[in-house]
Design a protein around this motif. Structure first.
Motif, PDB file in Angstrom:
ATOM      1  N   LEU A  73       0.834  -1.202   0.000  1.00  0.00           N
ATOM      2  CA  LEU A  73       0.000   0.000   0.000  1.00  0.00           C
ATOM      3  C   LEU A  73       0.868   1.250   0.000  1.00  0.00           C
ATOM      4  CD1 LEU A  73      -2.977   0.796   0.109  1.00  0.00           C
ATOM      5  CD2 LEU A  73      -2.854   0.698   2.584  1.00  0.00           C
ATOM      6  N   LYS A  74       1.941   1.190   0.741  1.00  0.00           N
ATOM      7  CA  LYS A  74       2.841   2.348   0.858  1.00  0.00           C
ATOM      8  C   LYS A  74       3.609   2.592  -0.437  1.00  0.00           C
ATOM      9  CE  LYS A  74       6.527   4.035   3.923  1.00  0.00           C
ATOM     10  NZ  LYS A  74       7.378   3.694   5.095  1.00  0.00           N
ATOM     11  N   ASP A  75       4.079   1.523  -1.088  1.00  0.00           N
ATOM     12  CA  ASP A  75       4.969   1.664  -2.254  1.00  0.00           C
ATOM     13  C   ASP A  75       4.223   1.733  -3.579  1.00  0.00           C
ATOM     14  OD1 ASP A  75       7.034   1.514  -0.460  1.00  0.00           O
ATOM     15  OD2 ASP A  75       7.471  -0.602  -0.812  1.00  0.00           O
ATOM     16  N   ASN A  76       3.051   1.117  -3.679  1.00  0.00           N
ATOM     17  CA  ASN A  76       2.397   0.977  -4.980  1.00  0.00           C
ATOM     18  C   ASN A  76       1.012   1.616  -5.047  1.00  0.00           C
ATOM     19  OD1 ASN A  76       4.255  -1.042  -6.588  1.00  0.00           O
ATOM     20  ND2 ASN A  76       4.139  -1.854  -4.519  1.00  0.00           N
ATOM     21  N   PHE A  97      -6.634   3.934  -9.729  1.00  0.00           N
ATOM     22  CA  PHE A  97      -6.640   3.181  -8.472  1.00  0.00           C
ATOM     23  C   PHE A  97      -7.012   1.730  -8.728  1.00  0.00           C
ATOM     24  CE2 PHE A  97      -9.135   1.474  -4.904  1.00  0.00           C
ATOM     25  CZ  PHE A  97      -8.116   1.381  -3.968  1.00  0.00           C
ATOM     26  N   PHE A  98      -8.057   1.488  -9.534  1.00  0.00           N
ATOM     27  CA  PHE A  98      -8.460   0.112  -9.822  1.00  0.00           C
ATOM     28  C   PHE A  98      -7.314  -0.655 -10.478  1.00  0.00           C
ATOM     29  CE2 PHE A  98     -13.380   0.021  -9.817  1.00  0.00           C
ATOM     30  CZ  PHE A  98     -13.390   0.773  -8.654  1.00  0.00           C
ATOM     31  N   HIS A  99      -6.606  -0.005 -11.424  1.00  0.00           N
ATOM     32  CA  HIS A  99      -5.476  -0.675 -12.085  1.00  0.00           C
ATOM     33  C   HIS A  99      -4.364  -0.990 -11.089  1.00  0.00           C
ATOM     34  CE1 HIS A  99      -6.495  -0.845 -16.328  1.00  0.00           C
ATOM     35  NE2 HIS A  99      -7.033   0.356 -16.247  1.00  0.00           N
ATOM     36  N   SER A 100      -4.145  -0.117 -10.121  1.00  0.00           N
ATOM     37  CA  SER A 100      -3.032  -0.327  -9.189  1.00  0.00           C
ATOM     38  C   SER A 100      -3.257  -1.528  -8.280  1.00  0.00           C
ATOM     39  CB  SER A 100      -2.802   0.928  -8.342  1.00  0.00           C
ATOM     40  OG  SER A 100      -3.859   1.126  -7.425  1.00  0.00           O
ATOM     41  N   VAL A 101      -4.529  -1.869  -8.004  1.00  0.00           N
ATOM     42  CA  VAL A 101      -4.787  -2.979  -7.084  1.00  0.00           C
ATOM     43  C   VAL A 101      -5.304  -4.217  -7.794  1.00  0.00           C
ATOM     44  CG1 VAL A 101      -5.257  -1.404  -5.189  1.00  0.00           C
ATOM     45  CG2 VAL A 101      -7.153  -2.219  -6.563  1.00  0.00           C
ATOM     46  N   LEU A 102      -5.605  -4.121  -9.087  1.00  0.00           N
ATOM     47  CA  LEU A 102      -6.171  -5.268  -9.814  1.00  0.00           C
ATOM     48  C   LEU A 102      -5.360  -5.585 -11.058  1.00  0.00           C
ATOM     49  CD1 LEU A 102      -9.990  -4.424  -9.587  1.00  0.00           C
ATOM     50  CD2 LEU A 102      -8.747  -6.121  -8.260  1.00  0.00           C
ATOM     51  N   SER A 148      -2.315  -8.076 -12.091  1.00  0.00           N
ATOM     52  CA  SER A 148      -1.367  -9.128 -11.707  1.00  0.00           C
ATOM     53  C   SER A 148      -0.058  -9.032 -12.461  1.00  0.00           C
ATOM     54  CB  SER A 148      -1.997 -10.516 -11.937  1.00  0.00           C
ATOM     55  OG  SER A 148      -2.309 -10.693 -13.305  1.00  0.00           O
ATOM     56  N   ASN A 149      -0.003  -8.164 -13.506  1.00  0.00           N
ATOM     57  CA  ASN A 149       1.256  -7.997 -14.240  1.00  0.00           C
ATOM     58  C   ASN A 149       2.229  -7.116 -13.476  1.00  0.00           C
ATOM     59  OD1 ASN A 149       0.401  -9.556 -16.421  1.00  0.00           O
ATOM     60  ND2 ASN A 149      -0.689  -7.828 -17.330  1.00  0.00           N
ATOM     61  N   HIS A 150       1.743  -6.367 -12.519  1.00  0.00           N
ATOM     62  CA  HIS A 150       2.601  -5.561 -11.669  1.00  0.00           C
ATOM     63  C   HIS A 150       2.966  -6.365 -10.421  1.00  0.00           C
ATOM     64  CE1 HIS A 150       0.890  -1.634 -13.594  1.00  0.00           C
ATOM     65  NE2 HIS A 150       1.643  -2.337 -14.423  1.00  0.00           N
ATOM     66  N   VAL A 151       3.406  -5.684  -9.393  1.00  0.00           N
ATOM     67  CA  VAL A 151       3.801  -6.368  -8.156  1.00  0.00           C
ATOM     68  C   VAL A 151       2.553  -6.925  -7.470  1.00  0.00           C
ATOM     69  CG1 VAL A 151       4.906  -6.078  -5.919  1.00  0.00           C
ATOM     70  CG2 VAL A 151       5.745  -4.808  -7.892  1.00  0.00           C
ATOM     71  N   VAL A 152       2.574  -8.202  -7.113  1.00  0.00           N
ATOM     72  CA  VAL A 152       1.503  -8.820  -6.348  1.00  0.00           C
ATOM     73  C   VAL A 152       2.079  -9.234  -4.996  1.00  0.00           C
ATOM     74  CG1 VAL A 152      -0.085 -10.766  -6.181  1.00  0.00           C
ATOM     75  CG2 VAL A 152       0.263  -9.646  -8.370  1.00  0.00           C
ATOM     76  N   PRO A 153       1.510  -8.748  -3.884  1.00  0.00           N
ATOM     77  CA  PRO A 153       2.047  -9.106  -2.571  1.00  0.00           C
ATOM     78  C   PRO A 153       2.076 -10.613  -2.397  1.00  0.00           C
ATOM     79  CG  PRO A 153       0.398  -7.361  -2.383  1.00  0.00           C
ATOM     80  CD  PRO A 153       0.340  -7.862  -3.790  1.00  0.00           C
ATOM     81  N   PRO A 154       3.146 -11.157  -1.816  1.00  0.00           N
ATOM     82  CA  PRO A 154       3.228 -12.619  -1.648  1.00  0.00           C
ATOM     83  C   PRO A 154       2.080 -13.175  -0.817  1.00  0.00           C
ATOM     84  CG  PRO A 154       5.009 -11.486  -0.460  1.00  0.00           C
ATOM     85  CD  PRO A 154       4.371 -10.479  -1.338  1.00  0.00           C
TER      86      PRO A 154
END
Length: 1449
Positions: free
Chosen positions: A1024-1027, A1250-1255, A1257-1263
């Protein structure tokens, strides 16, 4: 856009409105609650629709008028939708899917429309689907009839024929008790290789010709014979563990359909399969025969059988020896050099059939990748590799049993290469030394010297045997020397060709010496020895601003960064620890270029028009380019579907020339053919600076290309000195000077260019065609070509008039010329008179049109300009001050405990425990013992189960308890995760047994569900802080700005600009924006300009001033509005402003809050903000008297700000009058609902980001997300849950709805901000949209649907696809192992546990132990595991220590 015309009609009891707009469109609107615009039809672009909208007598066509044309527009286009899905997606109230005819029609055109489910109305969005089948699958060897459930099922008569096309077989379907029964196909396609089933299409059709589509699905036919081949060497396991109804017949060694036979291995009994497993050793060397032992299981039926083991890849087969219940075999000398290791799957046969073999050994090759001694000895000890020395052969790394003489120590190190070869005298750069035998481990490196100077070893970059990295030291003067390393006492030196040289870099000049503030200037630095070290060791700074190096060599080339002010700055070059400042050489950051004028202001979409830009500062720019972005906006629904993939496009133009320091000329790049359907943004990029040219700021815009009519029959005859070409919009973005025309290869001189006509004068002699055809006399005529910019139109060919006159010249002159002169004189007189009259009419119409156009432009321009300017400021604020992310403790406190009943005063947030000082040490020791007790899994599971069994343990207490537990166990998050996993498995079992798996995780009704919420919050903090933080913060700031740019009622908490219809200010409040100059007491001598509204209350003004003045500080450090005083100084006098005082406007019991307008504060006024003190008390003439102050406090006084509540009317008004007032207010509110669309469009990009940042999967996905989603997939498979909807719901409830919606609705959980009530209302709408996007349920929209649902109805399908793709992408990612997850959790524990109130959490947890003490003790005493660990006794001891409780011992 303004509405210019309206007409209304009724279709089947539904009201439909047709609205004309000023942009030349007809909007089709279904008038329900709320209204739905379902189509937008272009009529004549940029030509306003006149108010005469007329429906014909049949109500089937709409007649539309613009200024010059009349159009007939059908009211519906139902027939254009070819299938039910397209028909329902249209949302057209005229249309519906006629089942019996298989067409999209009006209701009156469907024969059985009045029968149930025969006409499926488009706005309902429902089509027929096959919802279930019985049986759900079947064996290809035993096909039977299939019963299908179709929803919605139309009522059919006996004469209706329904056909079932099953694969290649078509039969009449039987209808029985609401189900459709189909015969199985006569021929089933073969099962594809590598699969255990084949899917066969099942299509239901209607009618005698079997052509009317009804519904369709695919049906699986399984093949047990193929199921046994899915897993290599495991035929029985593949058969018994299969999802189909198969069984393993060990006697026949086949996989067959299930039967009543008993001596077989049934489905899901795969553990009973005969099998071989557990090879020992699991790793064997190549080139050496090894004896491998292994075990057998369930082999009772194979007593006395002999077995063979082998592998097909190596064509290896060997007998199996049996001794004392174990088995063994001897491997051959395997040879494989392509990899270090190779997995070897082994089969086992008896009587030529395979028995299940789980035997897999790993072959390893010592020689692979170990070319020297150090690499060899560094190999894993389990491989038993040695460095072997053999006579007359090169030394090599081999398995120990293959070597006669091995070496325990390695030869001297060898250095083969170094990088870089030079360095500065001050050192500080990293030197990479490459070679061989450079040690087995980092500890082997004892010392490094470079040119006689010690080099500091950097262990983190060490690579076994091949690479050493060190940081070179400093020297006093230039020198050159060798590199020497000491590896465990063995020294190695570089050769004379490999030397390191110390040298002094000396930069002397730069070019150019100035550039724009925005950066982007390509700067070249010259000097001596600049190529010292490597590029990563070198840094260039311009007054502290880094310059990005793009080329490193004898010259250094870099791109300047952005600077915050105009000034001269020093240029500094760093080589390692050496800093060189260029003396007497400065780089000047100059003002960014400015643009004052652009001409012409438009271009056709095909581009190629020369646009002249006038301004200042172009001389400092090196590189110019044009970037045009086209973003899709309002269009017809059908059009949007066709071009959805082209929603955003970018076009680049580099054809641009700098004329002088104030003028540049660029050629407009070609873009899309229909610019009217897009929002076009044009940027001029000047180095690092971008200037926006938009139609909204009236600087530049694109228009659609003109259209030309081709010549009749392709030939224009009888030229007579002029060629006439017809078309439309010819002069919209082209002048007569720019346009070009050609006859063949020769130019045609254009004489006239109007909107519809082009006249040009051709050459005297007929030219040759550009492309000559030898045999075709027609095609040898010259082409007529028109060229506007980059586009050419070939309208046909030109035939010259070649006839020669036979009449003598002396006859022609008197008979033709004299009458012609007379006609010309008469014509001139008539023309002048007519032209004067026409000119007067033209000027009148022009004036009216310009007034209308100016009004429309002003409104649109104002809205857009406000948005662009303010959001630019918001972006700058984020860049300058950073995003105010809360620290981890504050974040967890707010997420875990702020929603509790005590809120900010909760003891977990304050951290204050009411414990006497004398008992503090005892209590802390007891709490530490209680912490140890919580770390017992048996105790904690019993503890949680006992609490959840108590009826008084409410849902709120469960949430609070889980949060306390999260803090208490934060130091061991791996253990916390294990507890959560155990409880989850129990919870899942409950829901699966109850056959309600979809209900799991819907709410936080259990402790474990809240534990999951907290676990996600912990694991996603850094993400949340970085992305996701930045797009969320910008969305919050954008909403806040949109709300505050218009009036906000301080009493009703309603705003003019909002996304929430219940929070919409239903009156058109007049207001004026003001800019006031604010001086802050003790805040310096400079004033701060603050934008406010003259209708703002004094408290609202204070909040806006505080927001602006303290914007670079966290919100928690801002003063409160009621702790400051606002003073206005209109001249020499001073007046303290307040919301209510003696001057407040009264009307009976109503009192209106004071605003800036009330005090007559004007634009540019001076205000002073100061802390409340004696000196700021109101003057005598402003103080409230005792009676006044008392009146303000009485309950009978009612306060209002902008709008008095609609249900509060003066007593003097009649009931009829009050009812009319209410109706008027409601009608006005409905009118202003269109503001919701305006605000939504403004915020759309921020919502999408915002929707793109959390949805994505091609970007960083938290482990944690991957780990937990895999856990859900694994459990679904374990419980045989095949319904993808269930798994989708689990994932949605565990992450988007449990975490992201919570953060979206409460941005103050992660940011140090204050969320105003009116901002919260808009956030709730976006959060609801996010929730709707995450569900698979199709929401049926109707006239009664809330505005909030309809607002994002068009976008919701895209968002749903994003969610589906996100889940699918995560499923395809590399798995996160338990070890990796535990490492990640341990790092979180280590980093943050110390900052949390752990002791307070333990103390609060103990209160639950105390409250349910007897029940917990009884539970522990009844549990055998707890009895062994004496957990009840330990709890009694802790209770005695904490509160002197008497134990039972």
């Amino acid at each position: 856009m303004n509405l210019t015309a309206v007409t209304v009609t009724v279709e089947n009891g539904h009201t439909v409105a047709f609205l004309g707009t000023s942009l030349g469109r007809i909007l089709k609107v279904f008038l329900r609650t709320p209204a739905n615009e379902y189509s937008s039809v272009p009529i004549e672009i940029d030509k306003p629709v006149k108010n005469d909208l007329v429906l014909d007598a049949t109500q089937e066509n709409l007649y539309v008028m613009t200024t010059t044309k009349v159009f007939r527009l059908p009211v519906q286009e139902c027939a254009s939708y070819s299938n039910c899905a397209l028909c329902t997606q249209a949302q057209d109230p005229y249309c519906g899917w006629c089942v019996i005819e298989g067409n999209c029609t009006r209701k009156i055109d469907c024969e059985r429309a009045n029968m149930p489910n025969h006409w499926l109305w488009s706005p309902d969005g429902v089509c027929m689907n096959i919802t279930s089948a019985h049986p759900q699958n079947m064996s290809r060897k035993a096909p039977v009839k299939v019963e299908l459930t179709v929803s919605p099922l139309p009522e059919l008569t006996e004469s209706d024929t329904l056909w079932c096309q099953f694969g290649e077989t078509t039969n009449i379907a039987e209808l029985r008790d609401g189900t459709i029964i189909c015969d199985p196909p006569t021929t089933i396609p073969p099962t594809p290789k590598g699969q255990d089933h084949v899917s066969v299409s099942l299509i239901l059709t209607f009618g005698e010709k079997k052509t009317i589509f009804f519904a369709s699905a695919t049906y699986p036919f399984y093949d047990c014979e193929e199921a046994m081949n899915l897993s290599e060497n495991l035929p029985c396991y593949s058969c018994a563990s299969n999802r189909w109804n198969c069984q393993w017949d060990w006697k026949k060694h086949i996989c067959e359909d299930s039967s009543l036979e008993e001596d077989v291995i049934k489905q899901n009994m795969e553990e009973d399969c005969p099998q071989f497993l557990n090879p020992d050793p699991p790793i064997i060397p190549m080139e050496f025969p090894t004896i491998v032992h292994f075990e057998g299981k369930n082999l009772d039926n194979y007593q006395g059988s002999s077995f063979k083991i082998g592998n097909d890849q190596f064509e290896f087969e060997a007998p199996v020896d049996k001794s004392d219940g174990t088995f063994s075999f001897q491997s051959k000398e395997f040879s494989y050099g392509a990899n270090e290791t190779l997995p070897l799957n082994l089969f086992i046969k008896t009587d030529k059939v395979k028995i299940d073999s789980k035997l897999m050994v790993t072959l390893y090759n010592c020689s692979y990748g170990r070319s020297d001694c150090s690499l060899c000895l560094a190999a894993d000890p389990v491989y038993k590799c040695v460095w072997c020395k053999e006579d007359d052969k090169p030394n090599k790394c081999i398995y120990e049993n293959l070597c006669k003489t091995s070496m325990n120590t390695c030869p001297h190190p060898v250095i083969t290469r170094i990088e870089p070869k030079t360095g500065p005298l001050s050192g500080g750069i990293l030197l990479t030394i490459m070679g061989s035998n450079l040690g087995i481990k980092a500890e082997d490196v004892k010392s490094i010297t470079v040119a006689g100077t010690e080099c500091l070893f950097r262990e983190e970059f060490y690579s076994v045997s091949t690479r050493i990295v060190c940081q070179v030291g400093s020297v006093s003067e230039p020198r050159q020397g060798e590199i020497e390393v000491d590896i465990n006492g063995k020294r190695g030196s570089s050769t004379s060709e490999i030397q390191f040289e110390y040298q002094q870099p000396h930069p002397t000049g730069i070019s150019p010496t100035k550039g724009p503030q925005a950066g982007g200037t390509i700067l070249t630095i010259t000097g001596e020895n600049l190529e010292t070290g490597s590029q990563k060791d070198v840094g260039v700074f311009l007054g502290g601003v880094p310059c990005n190096i793009i080329d490193f060599g004898e010259q250094i080339v870099c791109i300047t960064g952005q600077h915050n002010k105009v000034e001269e700055v020093h240029v500094t070059v760093h080589h390692g620890d050496t800093e060189n400042k260029l003396n007497n050489t400065w780089f000047t950051y100059s003002e960014n270029p400015t643009v004052t004028k652009i001409f012409p202001k438009n271009s056709f979409s095909s581009g190629g028009r020369n646009i002249t830009v006038t301004g200042a500062g172009f001389d400092i720019i090196q590189s110019f380019s044009i970037v045009v972005t086209a973003d899709l906006h309002g269009s017809s629904r059908k059009k949007k579907r066709q071009i959805r993939s082209l929603a955003s496009k970018q076009f680049l133009g580099k054809d641009i020339a700098k004329i002088n320091e104030s003028t540049i000329v660029f050629s407009s790049p070609p873009i899309l053919e229909d610019p009217e359907n897009y929002r076009i943004t044009t940027l001029i990029k000047m180095d690092g600076y971008s200037f926006v040219l938009n139609a909204d700021n009236d600087l530049f815009k694109y228009v659609a290309d003109p259209t030309f009519e081709n010549f009749t029959d392709g030939i224009k005859k009888q030229v007579n000195k002029l060629i006439h070409a017809k078309g439309s919009n010819l002069n919209k973005a082209m002048t007569i000077e720019e346009a070009q025309a050609f006859v063949g290869a020769e130019p045609c001189n254009i004489k006239t260019l109007t909107e519809k006509d082009l006249y040009c004068e051709p050459p005297e002699v007929q030219p040759q065609p550009k492309r000559r055809q030898k045999r075709d006399t027609i095609n040898n005529l010259p082409e007529f070509i028109v060229k506007f910019g980059l586009r050419e139109w070939i309208l046909g060919r030109v035939e010259y008039d070649t006839r020669v006159s036979d009449i003598p010249l002396d006859v022609i002159l008197p008979s033709v010329i004299f009458p012609m002169v007379a006609i010309i004189i008469i014509s001139i007189y008539c023309y002048r008179r007519k032209s004067q009259q026409a000119e007067r009419e033209y000027e009148k119409i022009k004036s009216q049109l310009e007034g209308l156009e100016e009004s429309v432009r002003d409104r649109c321009k104002k809205e857009f300009t406000d948005l662009m300017i303010e959001m630019e400021d918001q972006t700058n604020d984020v860049s300058e001050a950073g995003i105010p992310v809360l620290d981890y403790k504050m974040y967890t406190d707010r997420v875990f405990f702020l929603p509790s009943k005590d809120g900010e005063k909760d003891v977990m947030i304050t951290g204050k425990l009411d414990i006497p000082e004398a008992r503090k040490q005892t209590v802390e020791q007891a709490l530490n013992q209680f912490s140890n007790l919580l770390n017992s899994k048996s105790f904690l599971i019993n503890f949680i189960h006992t609490l959840e069994k108590q009826r008084e343990f409410s849902a709120r207490e469960k949430v609070y308890f889980a949060s306390l537990l999260t803090v208490a166990l934060h130091g061991k998050l791996e253990y916390y995760t294990d507890i959560m996993r155990t409880l989850f498995l129990e919870l899942m079992e409950q829901y699966v047994v109850a056959k309600n798996p979809k209900l799991m995780l819907r709410r936080s009704e259990t402790v474990v569900e809240r534990m999951l919420s907290n676990w996600m919050a912990i694991c996603l903090y850094q993400y949340l802080k970085d992305n996701a933080g930045e797009p969320l913060y910008k969305l919050f700031k954008a909403i806040k700005h949109q709300v505050e740019k218009g009036p906000v009622d301080a009493v009703l908490m309603k705003a003019k600009y909002t996304l929430n219809d219940t929070g919409l200010l239903g009156d058109d409040v007049e207001y004026t924006p003001l800019t006031v100059n604010v001086y802050v007491q003790d805040g310096g001598t400079d004033s701060v300009p603050v934008k406010v509204l003259n209708c703002d209350t004094i408290s609202q003004v204070k909040e806006k001033i505080i927001d602006q003045v303290y914007r670079n500080l966290p919100c928690s450090q801002w003063p409160k509005a009621d702790s400051v005083v606002l003073e206005w100084r209109p001249g020499s006098t001073a007046q303290i402003l307040s919301d209510l005082d003696l001057t407040s406007q009264r009307d009976g019991r109503w009192k209106r809050m004071n605003t800036l307008m009330h005090y007559n504060v004007r634009d540019g006024a001076t205000l002073i903000l100061s802390k409340i003190g004696i000196s700021q008390q109101p003057e005598d003439n402003q103080q409230d008297g005792p009676g006044e102050r008392h009146a303000l406090l009485e309950d009978e006084n009612k306060i209002w700000h902008l709008v008095r509540p609609a249900d509060e009317v003066d007593e003097g008004k009649s009931k009829r009058g009050s009812m009319k007032e209410k109706e008027r207010t409601k009608a006005i509110t409905e009118i202003y609902l269109t503001r919701l669309l305006s605000v939504k469009g403004t915020l759309q990009q921020f919502v999408d980001n915002f929707f793109h940042s959390v949805l994505n999967s091609n970007h960083v996905v938290p482990p944690a997300v991957k780990y937990f989603f895999d856990f859900l997939d694994e459990q679904a498979e374990k419980h045989e849950l095949k319904d993808e909807d269930t798994i989708h719901i689990w994932k949605t409830n565990s992450l988007p709805l449990r975490f992201w919606v919570n953060i979206l609705k409460n941005p103050h959980f992660i940011f140090d901000v204050h969320v105003h009530e009116v901002v919260d209302a808009s956030l709730s709408v976006i959060a609801q949209t996010f929730m709707d996007a995450c569900t698979r349920t199709e929401h049926k929209l109707s006239r009664d649907s809330p505005s909030n649902k309809l607002l994002y109805a068009k976008e919701i399908s895209n968002y749903k696809k994003m969610v589906e793709d996100y889940y699918k992408g995560i499923r395809q990612m590399v798995q996160v192992s338990d070890q990796d997850m535990n490492t990640h959790l341990a790092e979180i524990s280590r980093a943050h546990t110390d900052s949390l109130n752990t002791l307070v959490a333990l103390h609060q947890l103990y209160q639950y132990t105390n409250k349910y003490y007897d029940e917990i003790i009884n539970a522990l005493e009844e549990d055998p595991a707890a009895q062994k660990m004496q957990l009840a006794f330990r709890l009694q001891q802790i209770a005695a220590a904490l509160e002197n409780k008497v134990t039972d011992l």
